[in-house]
Design an enzyme around this catalytic site. Sequence first.
Site, PDB file in Angstrom:
ATOM      1  N   PRO A 194       0.856  -1.189   0.000  1.00  0.00           N
ATOM      2  CA  PRO A 194       0.000   0.000   0.000  1.00  0.00           C
ATOM      3  C   PRO A 194       0.893   1.241   0.000  1.00  0.00           C
ATOM      4  CG  PRO A 194       0.033  -1.017   2.186  1.00  0.00           C
ATOM      5  CD  PRO A 194       0.920  -1.850   1.306  1.00  0.00           C
ATOM      6  N   MET A 195       0.610   2.186  -0.899  1.00  0.00           N
ATOM      7  CA  MET A 195       1.440   3.405  -0.925  1.00  0.00           C
ATOM      8  C   MET A 195       0.562   4.630  -1.141  1.00  0.00           C
ATOM      9  SD  MET A 195       4.835   2.314  -3.051  1.00  0.00           S
ATOM     10  CE  MET A 195       4.026   1.192  -4.180  1.00  0.00           C
ATOM     11  N   GLN A 230      -6.763  -0.320   2.863  1.00  0.00           N
ATOM     12  CA  GLN A 230      -6.045   0.002   4.100  1.00  0.00           C
ATOM     13  C   GLN A 230      -6.699   1.193   4.799  1.00  0.00           C
ATOM     14  OE1 GLN A 230      -2.037   1.928   4.630  1.00  0.00           O
ATOM     15  NE2 GLN A 230      -1.488  -0.162   5.205  1.00  0.00           N
ATOM     16  N   CYS A 281       2.702   3.706   9.587  1.00  0.00           N
ATOM     17  CA  CYS A 281       3.022   5.021   9.034  1.00  0.00           C
ATOM     18  C   CYS A 281       3.742   5.887  10.085  1.00  0.00           C
ATOM     19  CB  CYS A 281       1.745   5.724   8.564  1.00  0.00           C
ATOM     20  SG  CYS A 281       2.145   7.304   7.792  1.00  0.00           S
TER      21      CYS A 281
HETATM   22  C1  FMN Z   1       5.495   6.695  -1.430  1.00  0.00           C
HETATM   23  C2  FMN Z   1       5.198   5.643  -0.388  1.00  0.00           C
HETATM   24  C3  FMN Z   1       3.977   5.631   0.251  1.00  0.00           C
HETATM   25  C4  FMN Z   1       3.683   4.671   1.211  1.00  0.00           C
HETATM   26  N1  FMN Z   1       2.458   4.642   1.779  1.00  0.00           N
HETATM   27  C5  FMN Z   1       2.128   3.632   2.613  1.00  0.00           C
HETATM   28  C6  FMN Z   1       0.819   3.505   3.111  1.00  0.00           C
HETATM   29  O1  FMN Z   1      -0.091   4.305   2.820  1.00  0.00           O
HETATM   30  N2  FMN Z   1       0.560   2.464   3.938  1.00  0.00           N
HETATM   31  C7  FMN Z   1       1.525   1.534   4.297  1.00  0.00           C
HETATM   32  O2  FMN Z   1       1.223   0.589   5.057  1.00  0.00           O
HETATM   33  N3  FMN Z   1       2.765   1.633   3.837  1.00  0.00           N
HETATM   34  C8  FMN Z   1       3.083   2.653   2.997  1.00  0.00           C
HETATM   35  N4  FMN Z   1       4.342   2.712   2.485  1.00  0.00           N
HETATM   36  C9  FMN Z   1       5.307   1.651   2.828  1.00  0.00           C
HETATM   37  C10 FMN Z   1       5.294   0.562   1.755  1.00  0.00           C
HETATM   38  O3  FMN Z   1       4.029  -0.093   1.702  1.00  0.00           O
HETATM   39  C11 FMN Z   1       6.370  -0.514   2.034  1.00  0.00           C
HETATM   40  O4  FMN Z   1       6.122  -1.159   3.238  1.00  0.00           O
HETATM   41  C12 FMN Z   1       7.737   0.087   2.114  1.00  0.00           C
HETATM   42  O5  FMN Z   1       8.007   0.834   0.949  1.00  0.00           O
HETATM   43  C13 FMN Z   1       8.815  -1.033   2.291  1.00  0.00           C
HETATM   44  O6  FMN Z   1       8.750  -1.942   1.229  1.00  0.00           O
HETATM   45  P1  FMN Z   1      10.047  -2.226   0.327  1.00  0.00           P
HETATM   46  O7  FMN Z   1      11.059  -2.778   1.272  1.00  0.00           O
HETATM   47  O8  FMN Z   1       9.572  -3.239  -0.689  1.00  0.00           O
HETATM   48  O9  FMN Z   1      10.416  -0.903  -0.276  1.00  0.00           O
HETATM   49  C14 FMN Z   1       4.669   3.689   1.551  1.00  0.00           C
HETATM   50  C15 FMN Z   1       5.902   3.714   0.906  1.00  0.00           C
HETATM   51  C16 FMN Z   1       6.179   4.662  -0.042  1.00  0.00           C
HETATM   52  C17 FMN Z   1       7.529   4.620  -0.720  1.00  0.00           C
END
Ligand code: FMN
Length: 113
Positions: free
Chosen positions: A16-17, A70, A100
């Site tokens: 989720p992002m 989410q 977050c």
């Molecule tokens: C731009 C951005 C927005 C994100 N928004 C959320 C979010 O809304 N909710 C959430 O649980 N994680 C959010 N994350 C975290 C990501 O879901 C993820 O857990 C994190 O990037 C680590 O994963 P990776 O190791 O594959 O990069 C966000 C990450 C990024 C980069």
Amino acid sequence: MQIGSVKLANQVISAPMAGVTDRAFRILARENGCGLVVTEMVSDLALIFANPKTLRMLDFRNEQSPLSVQIFGSDPETMGKAAAIVVERGANIVDINMGCPTPKIVKNGEGSA
Ligand SMILES: Cc1cc2nc3c(=O)[nH]c(=O)nc-3n(C[C@H](O)[C@H](O)[C@H](O)COP(=O)(O)O)c2cc1C
């Protein structure tokens, strides 16, 4: 892979992002083989007060199931109400944001708080 009663076609799950995993992103991710897509994080209170911008984040027209939504908040009662709303609007999975670290979220007792 199976999460609760929801069977996934594969083990590829979109993170989720916020600001990224909108409707266009989710459709493209599914078209390219993603087994489960997740919405951006959605505020429990904004759902309960039917904020128009928030409700647009739950527009799932032409999207394939399964869909995970989410939600974030700080009060179990309003989180429960929000969970019921997103399920009614098509969520197969309700994901609670507990990670977050953004100060404006944490200072309200939400996300990683
Ligand atoms: C731009 C951005 C927005 C994100 N928004 C959320 C979010 O809304 N909710 C959430 O649980 N994680 C959010 N994350 C975290 C990501 O879901 C993820 O857990 C994190 O990037 C680590 O994963 P990776 O190791 O594959 O990069 C966000 C990450 C990024 C980069």
